[in-house]
Design a protein around this motif. Sequence first.
Motif, PDB file in Angstrom:
ATOM      1  N   UNK A  77       6.044   3.592   8.080  1.00  0.00           N
ATOM      2  CA  UNK A  77       5.989   3.440   6.692  1.00  0.00           C
ATOM      3  C   UNK A  77       5.066   2.491   6.498  1.00  0.00           C
ATOM      4  N   UNK A  78       5.094   1.347   7.233  1.00  0.00           N
ATOM      5  CA  UNK A  78       4.239   0.303   6.689  1.00  0.00           C
ATOM      6  C   UNK A  78       2.709   0.436   7.001  1.00  0.00           C
ATOM      7  N   UNK A  79       2.347   1.355   7.861  1.00  0.00           N
ATOM      8  CA  UNK A  79       1.131   1.604   8.179  1.00  0.00           C
ATOM      9  C   UNK A  79       0.496   2.520   6.962  1.00  0.00           C
ATOM     10  N   UNK A  80       1.280   3.436   6.552  1.00  0.00           N
ATOM     11  CA  UNK A  80       0.774   4.234   5.378  1.00  0.00           C
ATOM     12  C   UNK A  80       0.715   3.174   4.246  1.00  0.00           C
ATOM     13  N   UNK A  81       1.754   2.505   3.892  1.00  0.00           N
ATOM     14  CA  UNK A  81       1.895   1.542   3.008  1.00  0.00           C
ATOM     15  C   UNK A  81       0.503   0.857   2.788  1.00  0.00           C
ATOM     16  N   UNK A  82       0.175   0.229   3.826  1.00  0.00           N
ATOM     17  CA  UNK A  82      -1.074  -0.830   4.013  1.00  0.00           C
ATOM     18  C   UNK A  82      -2.372   0.003   3.460  1.00  0.00           C
ATOM     19  N   UNK A  83      -2.446   1.535   4.158  1.00  0.00           N
ATOM     20  CA  UNK A  83      -3.625   2.165   3.812  1.00  0.00           C
ATOM     21  C   UNK A  83      -3.438   2.531   2.107  1.00  0.00           C
ATOM     22  N   UNK A  84      -2.241   3.021   1.829  1.00  0.00           N
ATOM     23  CA  UNK A  84      -2.353   3.325   0.211  1.00  0.00           C
ATOM     24  C   UNK A  84      -2.391   2.210  -0.618  1.00  0.00           C
ATOM     25  N   UNK A  85      -1.985   0.996  -0.300  1.00  0.00           N
ATOM     26  CA  UNK A  85      -1.913  -0.050  -1.413  1.00  0.00           C
ATOM     27  C   UNK A  85      -2.691  -1.146  -0.983  1.00  0.00           C
ATOM     28  N   UNK A  86      -3.090  -1.363   0.058  1.00  0.00           N
ATOM     29  CA  UNK A  86      -3.825  -2.664   0.582  1.00  0.00           C
ATOM     30  C   UNK A  86      -5.226  -1.923   1.248  1.00  0.00           C
ATOM     31  N   UNK A  87      -5.888  -1.100   0.888  1.00  0.00           N
ATOM     32  CA  UNK A  87      -7.246  -0.817   1.406  1.00  0.00           C
ATOM     33  C   UNK A  87      -7.950  -0.562  -0.017  1.00  0.00           C
ATOM     34  N   UNK A  88      -9.082  -0.020   0.350  1.00  0.00           N
ATOM     35  CA  UNK A  88     -10.043   0.451  -0.699  1.00  0.00           C
ATOM     36  C   UNK A  88      -9.502   1.830  -1.402  1.00  0.00           C
ATOM     37  N   UNK A  89      -8.318   2.525  -0.649  1.00  0.00           N
ATOM     38  CA  UNK A  89      -7.732   3.545  -1.359  1.00  0.00           C
ATOM     39  C   UNK A  89      -7.202   3.167  -2.628  1.00  0.00           C
ATOM     40  N   UNK A  90      -6.880   2.175  -2.772  1.00  0.00           N
ATOM     41  CA  UNK A  90      -6.017   1.484  -4.008  1.00  0.00           C
ATOM     42  C   UNK A  90      -7.243   1.780  -5.270  1.00  0.00           C
ATOM     43  N   UNK A  91      -8.278   1.398  -5.039  1.00  0.00           N
ATOM     44  CA  UNK A  91      -9.248   1.582  -6.301  1.00  0.00           C
ATOM     45  C   UNK A  91      -9.164   2.747  -6.748  1.00  0.00           C
ATOM     46  N   UNK A  92      -9.251   3.829  -5.718  1.00  0.00           N
ATOM     47  CA  UNK A  92      -9.280   5.215  -6.100  1.00  0.00           C
ATOM     48  C   UNK A  92      -7.726   5.705  -6.759  1.00  0.00           C
ATOM     49  N   UNK A  93      -6.815   5.265  -6.335  1.00  0.00           N
ATOM     50  CA  UNK A  93      -5.366   5.538  -6.954  1.00  0.00           C
ATOM     51  C   UNK A  93      -5.464   5.049  -8.210  1.00  0.00           C
ATOM     52  N   UNK A  94      -5.871   3.848  -8.592  1.00  0.00           N
ATOM     53  CA  UNK A  94      -5.773   3.396  -9.669  1.00  0.00           C
ATOM     54  C   UNK A  94      -6.466   4.193 -10.795  1.00  0.00           C
TER      55      UNK A  94
END
Length: 163
Positions: A77-94
């Motif tokens: 769960x932590x590795x998915x969280x880190x990708x989703x919310x602590x990587x370049x993915x977050x900018x796209x998610x926003x």
Amino acid sequence: MLSVMHLAQLNVAHLRAPIDAPELAEFVALLEPVNTVADEAPGFVWRLKESESDPTATVIHDYGDYLLVNFSVWESLETLWNYAYRSAHLGVLRRRREWFLRMAEPYMVMWWIPEGYIPSLAEGMARLERLKAEGPSPEAFTFKDAYDSSEAVSLPAAAEARK
């Protein structure tokens, strides 16, 4: 003996227009770099791809023309969280509201699977439907209502997947 469990995740999004529409061009341009971040992220195991040669190819399925599917497996769960919310993915998610319609029902589901098992897209869609119908459980949950892998190890689905 305790089984090693991995985390499967499926999320879906309803596109505002066809994938090749001009208003989605910026999103499509971001697919390759964001998928590369995922593929290289610590804890990443696997993701469903439509094409090995075209990183911008979206997954073709029978669940609706404008439904974009993202399906992957992570070590925790932590590795998915880190990708989703602590990587370049977050900018796209926003920016998701620019490209996707708002969804009133759950659009993301997670569940634990035995290490080495790759679930089918049909299984992922069934887990999402289960979450919608029954709410969070060890068989289908979200970040907000997460379950530990130890709660899933003895479930019938986990035993079946180990066969």
